[in-house]
Write an enzyme that holds these catalytic residues in place. Structure first.
Site, PDB file in Angstrom:
ATOM      1  CG  HIS A 387      -1.847   1.105   1.364  1.00  0.00           C
ATOM      2  ND1 HIS A 387      -3.166   1.019   1.008  1.00  0.00           N
ATOM      3  CD2 HIS A 387      -1.682   2.377   1.810  1.00  0.00           C
ATOM      4  CE1 HIS A 387      -3.769   2.184   1.226  1.00  0.00           C
ATOM      5  NE2 HIS A 387      -2.882   3.023   1.723  1.00  0.00           N
ATOM      6  CD  GLU A 388       1.577   3.650   3.744  1.00  0.00           C
ATOM      7  OE1 GLU A 388       1.765   4.700   3.089  1.00  0.00           O
ATOM      8  OE2 GLU A 388       0.566   3.489   4.455  1.00  0.00           O
ATOM      9  CG  HIS A 391       0.205   6.200  -0.603  1.00  0.00           C
ATOM     10  ND1 HIS A 391      -0.897   6.833  -1.144  1.00  0.00           N
ATOM     11  CD2 HIS A 391      -0.254   5.545   0.499  1.00  0.00           C
ATOM     12  CE1 HIS A 391      -1.963   6.560  -0.402  1.00  0.00           C
ATOM     13  NE2 HIS A 391      -1.599   5.783   0.588  1.00  0.00           N
ATOM     14  CG  HIS A 394       0.192   8.403  -7.350  1.00  0.00           C
ATOM     15  ND1 HIS A 394      -1.056   8.584  -6.789  1.00  0.00           N
ATOM     16  CD2 HIS A 394       0.171   9.133  -8.491  1.00  0.00           C
ATOM     17  CE1 HIS A 394      -1.778   9.374  -7.570  1.00  0.00           C
ATOM     18  NE2 HIS A 394      -1.048   9.721  -8.593  1.00  0.00           N
TER      19      HIS A 394
END
Length: 596
Positions: A387-388, A391, A394
């Site tokens: 998940h991190e 980020h 991105h």
């Protein structure tokens, strides 16, 4: 005695390398000094923003100042978060925060001054080729113009700002300081403390009596405060209505969506499409009832474990390897950057004394992102890492492809890349799992994400919409009215397979998000967009991957809804939510097969 290692005892390869931002403290101090000098140049433009030359000069200066303060601020805070007991970084962090406030004040004249220009002059600036880099910024300023008041009125509204925080502050004090829950009996018959933090743990307890006792105790406690909390929530709604009327918006909902330029259809489509998909949630409730082996499914059974705790140890190195395998559909370039992040100390991996809890990805333009974890060797931590890093990548691709001003993406887009990573990883794990128990554990984990992130947050979003509409029609929001709306929504969402216990009517009283109005829908849209992306990537291959990578490279260079649309996810239509629901249906089908 704390069993946690001290910061100095953590192996270097498991810490992030903050030298990549500033090589040492003297370099930070010098950058701080240089920035102070830069800020002193700002006031020479005040009152002179009536020419393209001066507008370009101030916006260029604003970028340089913002870029530099972000680096100072992030470096200080990352150092502080890795060991909050370190006095040097406590001081540095305070120093950076103070400078940030000073800079905001120094630059605050820019937007109002540009806005005060006659429309023709503003249009001329927007079309001026000299200002091409700032065209989107100037269009945004113009879009705000209809809702910005005179200088005197704006000054008055600024003074009301502190008052407007009252409902949220009062709720925070009631909820965090004044509310005291009773003790309850645990599964061994011992009296134990019930707190906000332990409540979900009690709801996850395999012992049903413990779950029921915790559930009843929490809502009886809120029930005793229902008049005060209803008045507080009602005051928050009235505050929202005051701002929407003063700023000439048709409704509070439209005012809340205006900042990200999100059409009202996005909000209503989400609710309508979830209504059409409620039979799927009802089917999951039926399956939950069967797996728990109960005659009646109650509200306090929603977090109960469906699979006997499945023990799955996954070391950090294993987690990285599994993630690299799971994200292969995103292509070689994505995997190369991901490996760089894993191998070049972007990540602060383990817990240590004084380290901030939780996990996040953060960084400053011009340096790669950094990720803070508190890794444990389990499934949850592996998903947190995926998940991190979603980020982080991105931000990396946006920064790499865009100028500073255009690289920052909005909150509306923020959870899409992180959740796409999780969806692809989940697909990989399910395809490569041969142990039925492990597979059911994964499917349950995934199904509950759909229930809590899409259905539950949409129900919250619908509750907010309904209470604001009632208030805008002149009705008063009594505790009875709020409880009745909330109870009816629970009946509708959970269906006939669920006994909707009367106590749940008080749940609205414990949701802090209702004081940041019309925010929670972004969890559901973000999850739906991510699920839609992952489905397209897995089914279409390269064309979908190319569209998705173009999304990662778009930052905030256009309105969020346009960025997603160009990449193949049109949130103004029901399609992405329907695609997410088809994935949810597939998860339920697999669970039904395994439990025949």
């Amino acid at each position: 005695m704390s069993t946690l290692p001290k910061r100095s005892e953590i192996k270097e390869e498991n810490t992030w390398r903050l030298d990549d931002m500033f090589s040492d403290q003297p370099e930070w101090d010098q950058a701080y000094k240089n920035l102070k000098n830069l800020v002193s140049k700002v006031n020479q433009y005040e009152g002179k923003l009536n020419s393209a030359e001066n507008v370009k000069a101030i916006l260029t200066l604003e970028d340089e100042i913002s870029y530099n303060v972000e680096r100072l601020y992030v470096y200080a805070h990352l150092n502080h978060d890795q060991d909050t007991t370190n006095p040097t970084y406590q001081a540095l962090s305070q120093k950076a925060k103070k400078l940030n406030v000073e800079i905001s004040e120094a630059l605050s004249f820019i937007t109002p001054e540009i806005l005060s220009l006659p429309e023709q002059e503003l249009d001329a600036l927007i079309e001026n080729p000299e200002l091409a880099d700032y065209k989107f910024t100037l269009q945004e300023i113009k879009r705000e113009k209809a809702h910005v008041l005179t200088k005197v009125e704006e000054a008055l509204l600024a003074q009301v700002g502190n008052l407007s925080q009252a409902p949220q502050n009062i709720f925070g004090m009631i909820n965090n300081a004044d509310l005291k829950f009773p003790k309850i009996k645990d599964e061994h018959g011992n009296e134990v403390e019930l707190t906000h933090g332990s409540y979900i743990q009690f709801l996850e307890n395999p012992d049903r009596d413990v779950r029921r006792r915790a559930f009843k105790a929490v809502y009886e406690t809120y029930g005793k405060q229902k008049n005060t909390i209803a008045a507080t929530l009602s005051a928050n709604v009235n505050k929202n209505m005051f701002y929407s009327r003063v700023r000439k918006y048709p409704s509070v909902l439209e005012m809340s969506l205006y900042g990200d330029n999100i059409p009202k259809d996005v909000y209503s489509n989400l609710i309508d499409t979830i209504h059409e998909s409620l039979p799927l949630l009802h089917r999951y409730m039926k399956l939950r009832k069967k797996l728990l082996g109960v005659d009646e499914l109650h509200m306090y059974d929603l977090f109960a474990p469906l699979v006997e705790e499945y023990k799955w140890d996954i070391s950090y190195d294993e987690a990285k390897n599994i993630i690299l395998e799971g994200l292969k559909p995103l292509g070689d370039n994505y995997l190369k950057v991901l490996s760089d992040g894993f191998n070049n100390r972007w990540i602060d991996v383990y817990e240590n004394e004084g380290k901030r809890t939780g996990a996040y990805s953060w960084g400053a333009y011009g340096t790669h992102p950094f990720v803070l974890l508190n890794h444990k060797d389990n499934l949850n931590s592996m998903f947190t890492l995926a998940h991190e890093m979603g980020h982080a990548l991105h931000s990396y691709f946006s920064d790499e492809n865009l100028k500073y001003r255009d690289a920052q993406y909005t909150i509306f887009l923020a959870e899409v890349a992180s959740t796409t990573n999780e969806a692809l990883l989940m697909d990989y794990l399910l395809k490569h799992s041969s142990d039925p128990k492990q597979k059911l554990y994964l499917l349950t984990y995934y199904a509950d994400q759909f229930r809590t992130t899409v259905f539950r947050q949409t129900m919250f979003a619908e509750f907010e919409k309904l209470i604001h509409e009632r208030a805008e029609e002149g009705e008063s929001l009594t505790p009875q009215e709020l409880s009745s709306i909330y109870y009816d929504l629970n009946l509708k969402y959970h269906g006939k397979e669920m006994v909707v216990d009367q106590e749940i009517e008080m749940e609205w009283a414990r949701i802090p998000h209702f004081y940041t109005s019309f925010y929670v829908y972004k969890y559901a849209t973000g999850f739906s967009a991510a699920t839609s992306f992952s489905k397209q990537i897995l089914e279409e291959g390269q064309p979908a991957v190319d569209r998705y990578l173009s999304f990662l490279k778009s930052g905030g260079s256009d309105y969020s809804i346009n960025i997603l649309r160009k990449a193949g996810v049109d949130m103004s239509t029901p399609q992405p939510v329907r695609e997410a629901m088809s994935v949810f249906e597939n998860v339920i089908e697999q669970m039904e097969q395994l439990t025949k």
